[in-house]
Design a protein around this motif. Structure first.
Motif, short mmCIF file in Angstrom:
data_model
loop_
_atom_site.label_atom_id
_atom_site.label_comp_id
_atom_site.label_asym_id
_atom_site.label_seq_id
_atom_site.Cartn_x
_atom_site.Cartn_y
_atom_site.Cartn_z
N THR A 55 11.06 2.96 -4.05
CA THR A 55 11.70 2.85 -2.74
C THR A 55 12.24 4.17 -2.23
OG1 THR A 55 13.80 2.25 -3.81
CG2 THR A 55 12.35 0.44 -3.14
N ASP A 56 11.85 5.28 -2.84
CA ASP A 56 12.28 6.60 -2.34
C ASP A 56 11.45 7.00 -1.13
OD1 ASP A 56 14.02 6.69 -4.40
OD2 ASP A 56 12.85 8.09 -5.62
N PHE A 57 12.07 7.74 -0.22
CA PHE A 57 11.34 8.34 0.90
C PHE A 57 10.79 9.67 0.40
CE2 PHE A 57 10.13 8.45 5.18
CZ PHE A 57 10.31 9.73 5.69
N ASN A 58 9.70 9.58 -0.40
CA ASN A 58 9.32 10.73 -1.18
C ASN A 58 7.93 10.53 -1.76
OD1 ASN A 58 9.47 13.11 -2.58
ND2 ASN A 58 10.78 12.33 -4.21
N ALA A 59 7.32 11.63 -2.19
CA ALA A 59 6.10 11.60 -2.99
C ALA A 59 6.13 12.81 -3.90
CB ALA A 59 4.86 11.63 -2.10
N LYS A 60 5.73 12.64 -5.14
CA LYS A 60 5.77 13.78 -6.06
C LYS A 60 4.86 13.53 -7.24
CE LYS A 60 9.71 12.28 -8.90
NZ LYS A 60 11.05 12.63 -9.39
N VAL A 61 4.48 14.63 -7.88
CA VAL A 61 3.77 14.57 -9.15
C VAL A 61 4.64 15.29 -10.18
CG1 VAL A 61 1.49 14.50 -8.10
CG2 VAL A 61 2.50 16.70 -8.67
N TRP A 62 4.56 14.84 -11.40
CA TRP A 62 5.27 15.53 -12.47
C TRP A 62 4.55 15.27 -13.79
CZ3 TRP A 62 6.75 10.63 -11.17
CH2 TRP A 62 7.09 9.75 -12.20
N ARG A 74 0.46 12.97 -16.97
CA ARG A 74 0.60 13.29 -15.56
C ARG A 74 0.93 12.01 -14.79
NH1 ARG A 74 -4.35 15.98 -13.19
NH2 ARG A 74 -2.88 16.47 -11.54
N HIS A 75 1.94 12.11 -13.92
CA HIS A 75 2.41 10.96 -13.15
C HIS A 75 2.35 11.29 -11.67
CE1 HIS A 75 4.21 8.94 -16.75
NE2 HIS A 75 4.36 10.20 -17.14
N LEU A 76 2.05 10.31 -10.87
CA LEU A 76 2.13 10.39 -9.41
C LEU A 76 3.08 9.30 -8.95
CD1 LEU A 76 1.22 11.30 -6.55
CD2 LEU A 76 -0.65 9.64 -6.75
N LEU A 77 4.07 9.69 -8.16
CA LEU A 77 5.01 8.72 -7.61
C LEU A 77 4.89 8.72 -6.09
CD1 LEU A 77 8.57 7.90 -8.64
CD2 LEU A 77 8.17 8.48 -6.26
N LEU A 78 4.72 7.54 -5.52
CA LEU A 78 4.61 7.37 -4.08
C LEU A 78 5.78 6.51 -3.60
CD1 LEU A 78 0.79 6.56 -3.84
CD2 LEU A 78 1.90 8.75 -3.37
N GLY A 79 6.47 7.01 -2.60
CA GLY A 79 7.54 6.23 -2.00
C GLY A 79 7.00 5.29 -0.94
N PHE A 80 7.31 4.02 -1.09
CA PHE A 80 6.81 3.05 -0.12
C PHE A 80 7.29 3.36 1.30
CE2 PHE A 80 7.00 -0.98 2.20
CZ PHE A 80 5.69 -1.43 2.05
N PRO A 81 8.56 3.73 1.52
CA PRO A 81 8.99 4.07 2.89
C PRO A 81 8.19 5.22 3.49
CG PRO A 81 10.89 3.78 1.47
CD PRO A 81 9.70 3.80 0.58
N LEU A 82 7.78 6.17 2.65
CA LEU A 82 6.99 7.29 3.15
C LEU A 82 5.62 6.82 3.61
CD1 LEU A 82 6.74 10.37 3.52
CD2 LEU A 82 5.84 10.47 1.19
N LEU A 83 4.95 6.01 2.79
CA LEU A 83 3.63 5.50 3.17
C LEU A 83 3.72 4.62 4.40
CD1 LEU A 83 2.14 4.56 -0.33
CD2 LEU A 83 1.75 6.64 1.00
N LEU A 84 4.86 3.98 4.59
CA LEU A 84 5.01 3.06 5.72
C LEU A 84 5.13 3.79 7.05
CD1 LEU A 84 5.26 -0.06 5.90
CD2 LEU A 84 7.73 0.25 5.99
N LEU A 85 5.52 5.07 7.04
CA LEU A 85 5.83 5.78 8.28
C LEU A 85 4.85 6.89 8.60
CD1 LEU A 85 9.72 6.03 8.01
CD2 LEU A 85 8.35 4.29 9.15
N VAL A 86 3.79 7.04 7.82
CA VAL A 86 2.76 8.05 8.13
C VAL A 86 1.41 7.36 8.22
CG1 VAL A 86 4.05 9.92 7.04
CG2 VAL A 86 2.43 8.59 5.68
#
Length: 737
Positions: A203-210, A223-235
């Motif tokens: 639920t973060d307004f964010n996207a990142k890899v680490w 390797r991890h990819l994190l996608l924030g649902f609010p971010l995907l919802l607004l682009v």
């Protein structure tokens, strides 16, 4: 690929991020400039917090209490200063910076290996000695060798063992979201990078890899990819593809090999060293002690150098993103995430959080509501201000990512053209609907429920706080309508010490408290007319001017600078320091280095004068110059009443110390003498001291004050004051009609 600048990653797993919001995107108070607790209604988010989901009740942090990384021992200010020094030293010399970082890596590896080799050799030597030593001396050698060998093994485990934490996010599988993995496969082929081990949704307004190293300093990372649902919802899907391309560029085989290698080393070492200096359980901490001195010296220096290099790599990742997608997609993604993040934090989330004044639980279907509201155009004035702020923010030394304007120019995009296109809105067909199909609706409901669950406890606490404030406000307003039932308690100043209410207004403290509670409940915009009316009636109330000025700047109104100037020119240095801090934080995000330099010069002069004034007020000596005191009638009458109420008091003298530095900060010295109980009153000195202690908390004067007895260590000071004409205080207050 943040459209925002994120805070440096210190003390946790390093990563490449799109934004840096609070975990789970909600009820985490935003850090604000240090403002006294009575100004909690100011609510001044730092400019980078404009991308965050903020709390409607920001909690002021006291000065010098910002979080300090237990590992690096660097505060945010120290880290920014270290980064600034590195940038100045290696400006225009990227090759020299790379050589320095490579040398630091080799130094770190060499020291760690040397420590292990030396301790291992010592253990082997002791075992050999034990074999050639007769009994029972060989037992001591064996015991010592075992201790050293245990130390070697423990240190090796510390360097290679990294604790893993179970993720609390929702993992996405290929069969759930085939479209998302299809896009990732295409981008990974272009980037020549291996697939992610895990893909997460939260639920973060964010996207990142680490990367999560399996073997500590040796790497072998997951390797991890994190996608924030609010971010995907607004682009849009194209913009989200550009975001993913940027993240993959950081770990691409086509990326600069040296930067990629340093990034992996930094990720692995940050995980290993993240909890190095903290108090962890038992035996692990014992093995870390021998290397603690080296880690404390080494890590801040290496991390700062790698930080400077990684920020320059953001430009390269942006260019790769534009190459693998389009320049327009990459530029509009940066622009949209910055503007929409600001709208979320300044309009959407504050409106949601105001509901906690009425309902005890968070709302349902929060992301359906978010998408619906952000698809509507904002107020034109707000839209213009948000766009202007987004493009005017400049890069600070502590920013892990360059500013929006710098990144757009790096892509060859014209920021003015994007601004002329208007404020970005949530797309009709979002990336979430495209990438998460056919599970979009169920995942949206799942993320909404996750947000509600994560914030339920904090929401309920704030709801009960709001109910309490409403009851206190109602009680206070009823009391204000009955003057005989009201009394004005001492008001704490910004240092937390008791000080008197402002001049000639016994009800001012209660009135300000009522206004502060109303601002906390209703927000600044609804309370601004009441605050201005209060300041029209009480123009000397510096806390009110600080509150007004800080909030005006937070909404883009530069007239707040005039309010801060009134505080700076006032007679309360603690509030002036807060005003300087708010002003500086505001200027740091604007492209006006001349104004920032001028303000910093003024701050330096203020601090020098403050130090000199504090030193002058640190002590009172018989050689100091004193003068008789001039008080307003209400102040003198209050003092006389306080003294006359003490039957033990014989007489009192009041003087003011003459000051060379900041003479508006008055220092009063009150000498009180207790009545004698006969010629041989053995307890007279003790009663004098007790009387001085009692009056020090009961007397209120317009400045600082010191209450002393006429004997003991202050005898000569008291004598000097008694010799000043017109310093004796009339104990009986004059009759009034």
């Amino acid at each position: 690929m943040p459209g925002a600048r994120s805070a440096p990653h210190r003390g946790r797993t390093a990563s490449s991020e799109w934004a840096d919001p609070p975990r789970k995107g909600a009820l985490v108070p935003v850090a604000v400039p240090p403002i006294p607790l009575r100004a909690r209604a100011i609510g001044l988010p730092r400019p980078q917090a404009a991308r965050r989901t903020i709390s409607p009740r920001p909690v002021a942090r006291p000065r010098a209490c910002r979080p300090i990384d237990a590992m690096t021992q660097d505060s945010d200010t120290q880290f920014a200063q270290r980064v600034a020094a590195i940038e100045r030293r290696y400006a225009g010399r990227p090759a020299a910076l790379r050589r320095k970082i490579a040398w630091l890596v080799l130094l770190g590896l060499g020291i760690l290996v040397a420590v292990l080799v030396v301790t291992s050799s010592l253990a082997a030597f002791l075992f050999v000695v034990a074999l050639h030593t007769p009994f029972p001396a060989n037992l001591a050698c064996l015991a010592l060798a075992s201790v050293v060998l245990t130390l070697v093994i423990g240190q090796a485990i510390c360097l290679l063992w990294t604790p893993t934490t179970a993720p609390c996010d929702r993992e996405l599988k290929r069969d759930e979201c085939p479209r998302l993995f299809q896009v990732l496969d295409k981008l990974q082929a272009q980037a020549r990078s291996r697939p992610f081990d895990h893909v997460w949704l939260n639920t973060d307004f964010n996207a990142k890899v680490w990367s999560e190293p399996r073997l500590g300093l040796l790497g072998f990372s997951r390797r991890h990819l994190l996608l924030g649902f609010p971010l995907l919802l607004l682009v849009s899907p194209d913009q989200a593809t550009a975001i993913l391309a940027h993240e993959l560029a950081h770990q691409s085989a086509s990326h600069d090999w040296f930067s990629l290698w340093i990034g992996r080393v930094q990720e692995a070492w940050s995980v290993v060293f993240s909890n190095w200096g903290t108090a962890s359980a038992g035996w692990m901490q014992l093995f870390r002690k021998p290397l603690q001195w080296f880690v404390s010296w080494y890590w801040p220096r290496f991390h700062a150098h790698a930080f400077v290099l990684s920020r320059s790599d953001e430009y390269e990742a942006d260019r790769r993103s534009a190459e693998w997608t389009t320049v327009n997609d990459a530029a509009t993604a940066l622009f949209a995430i910055q503007c929409l993040g600001t709208r979320l934090s300044q309009e959407f989330w504050p409106e949601v959080h105001r509901e906690m004044n009425r309902v005890p639980e968070p709302p349902d279907a929060i992301y359906d509501r978010e998408q619906r509201e952000l698809s509507l155009p904002p107020d034109p004035a707000l839209a213009k201000r948000w766009i202007t702020e987004a493009l005017r923010f400049r890069t600070l030394h502590s920013d892990s990512h360059p500013s929006l304007a710098d990144r757009l120019r790096n892509l060859g995009a014209n920021p003015d053209v994007l601004a002329q296109g208007g404020f970005p809105l949530a797309p009709r067909h979002s990336a979430a609907e495209d990438f998460l199909a056919p599970r979009f609706e169920s995942l949206r409901d799942e993320m909404s429920q996750l947000w509600k669950t994560d914030n339920a406890r904090a929401w309920n606490i704030l709801y009960h706080n709001a109910q309490r404030l409403q009851r206190e406000l109602a009680t206070s307003e009823r009391s204000s309508s009955n003057p005989s039932a009201t009394s004005t308690p001492p008001v704490s100043d910004s240092t937390g010490e008791a000080s008197p209410p402002p001049k000639s207004s016994p009800q001012l403290g209660a009135e300000w408290n009522r206004l502060a509670k109303r601002m906390e409940l209703e927000g600044f915009l609804k309370s601004e007319p009441l605050l201005r009316e209060f300041l029209d009636q009480h123009p000397q109330h510096l806390m009110g001017w600080l509150t007004l000025g800080g909030n005006l700047l937070s909404v883009g109104d530069e007239s707040g600078l005039a309010c801060l100037r009134r505080v700076i020119d006032g007679d309360q240095p603690a509030l002036a320091a807060d005003a300087f801090m708010v002003w500086k934080n505001w200027l740091e995000r604007r492209d006006d280095p001349a104004a920032l330099t001028q303000l910093q010069t003024e701050i330096d002069h203020f601090q020098e004068a403050q130090l000199a004034a504090d030193e002058e007020r640190r002590s009172v000596r018989p050689t100091d110059r004193f003068r008789c005191v001039t008080l307003d009638h209400p102040e003198r009458l209050a003092l006389q009443k306080s003294l006359a109420a003490l039957p033990e008091l014989e007489t009192a003298w009041l003087a003011e110390k003459e000051m060379q530095h900041q003479p508006h900060r008055r220092l009063f010295v009150l000498v009180v003498e207790a009545k004698r109980r006969g010629w041989l009153d053995r307890q007279w000195h003790e009663r004098n001291a007790a009387l001085a202690r009692q009056l020090s908390t009961q007397v209120h004067l317009p400045g600082q004050w010191l209450v002393i007895p006429p004997a003991g260590g202050f005898r000569k000071v008291a004598l000097a004051i008694r010799n000043v004409p017109q310093t004796q205080v009339v104990l009986e207050p004059p009759a009034t009609t």
